[in-house]
Scaffold this active site. Structure first.
Site, PDB file in Angstrom:
ATOM      1  N   HIS A 138       0.831  -1.211   0.000  1.00 27.78           N
ATOM      2  CA  HIS A 138       0.000   0.000   0.000  1.00 27.78           C
ATOM      3  C   HIS A 138       0.859   1.252   0.000  1.00 27.78           C
ATOM      4  O   HIS A 138       2.074   1.204   0.199  1.00 27.78           O
ATOM      5  CB  HIS A 138      -0.973  -0.004   1.184  1.00 27.78           C
ATOM      6  CG  HIS A 138      -0.347   0.052   2.542  1.00 27.78           C
ATOM      7  ND1 HIS A 138       0.174   1.219   3.084  1.00 27.78           N
ATOM      8  CD2 HIS A 138      -0.159  -0.902   3.476  1.00 27.78           C
ATOM      9  CE1 HIS A 138       0.631   0.973   4.301  1.00 27.78           C
ATOM     10  NE2 HIS A 138       0.459  -0.312   4.562  1.00 27.78           N
ATOM     11  N   CYS A 154       3.058  -4.655   6.856  1.00 24.29           N
ATOM     12  CA  CYS A 154       2.718  -4.314   5.478  1.00 24.29           C
ATOM     13  C   CYS A 154       3.923  -3.716   4.770  1.00 24.29           C
ATOM     14  O   CYS A 154       4.886  -3.301   5.403  1.00 24.29           O
ATOM     15  CB  CYS A 154       1.558  -3.322   5.449  1.00 24.29           C
ATOM     16  SG  CYS A 154      -0.021  -4.046   5.962  1.00 24.29           S
TER      17      CYS A 154
END
Length: 182
Positions: A138, A154
């Site tokens: 992301h 992440c």
């Protein structure tokens, strides 16, 4: 200009929102998106994340790859293995996982997509055997974290880079997250 503001140089309109444009002059050249020689044995299109060196590669033919600088998980939050992109979102909403809320009870229980959302303008959701791993590729609203261990597992990219990667990544793309690449 000093501090965090030096990392921004205007704004970019995108799907009804505007996000702060990254000032690439404030980003170390090694973290900028670039084609590189990259010896690999993966099928073209495979994404390889080198967590130790903070790079994400999109493998191409003839030992070439498109390389992005990334931020990865802090010690204790890193993970390794294979996954695939089974879901993609433009301006995704964010719901912190219960473990994160235990560590940070000040966080919102949910945050709608938008320029202040920590996932940035795009997210690609990583799955294994049909199960959401809870990890994402992301964007970030903190470009100074590229090249560092900063997340809860992440993989963070500059906003412009995650938009670029999103366009190159079809559903079903294989993702390899590795500790160290020789």
């Amino acid at each position: 200009m000093s501090g965090e503001d030096r990392y921004f140089s205007g704004s970019v309109a995108d799907h009804g929102f505007e996000f702060r444009e990254t000032n690439m002059l404030a980003i170390d050249p090694q973290w900028r998106r670039q084609l590189v020689d990259y010896t690999h044995e993966q099928r073209p299109g495979t994404i390889i994340v080198d967590t130790s060196n903070h790079f994400l590669y999109v493998a191409y033919e003839n030992n070439v790859a498109l390389r992005y600088g990334v931020g990865v998980g802090l010690d204790g939050f890193k993970w390794y293995g294979s996954a695939q992109v089974d879901r993609k979102e433009i301006w995704p909403g964010w719901t912190p996982p219960p473990e994160m809320l235990q560590r940070r009870p000040d966080l919102p229980r949910h945050m709608a997509g938008g320029p202040d959302n920590p996932l940035g303008p795009r997210a690609m959701y990583l799955y294994r055997n049909g199960r959401d791993l809870g990890y994402r590729l992301h964007g970030t609203v903190e470009p100074w974290t590229i090249g560092t261990d900063a997340s809860s597992g992440c993989v963070r990219l500059l906003p412009e880079d995650v938009v670029d990667l999103y366009q190159r990544t079809p559903i079903g793309t294989k993702v390899m997250v590795l500790d160290r690449i020789a």
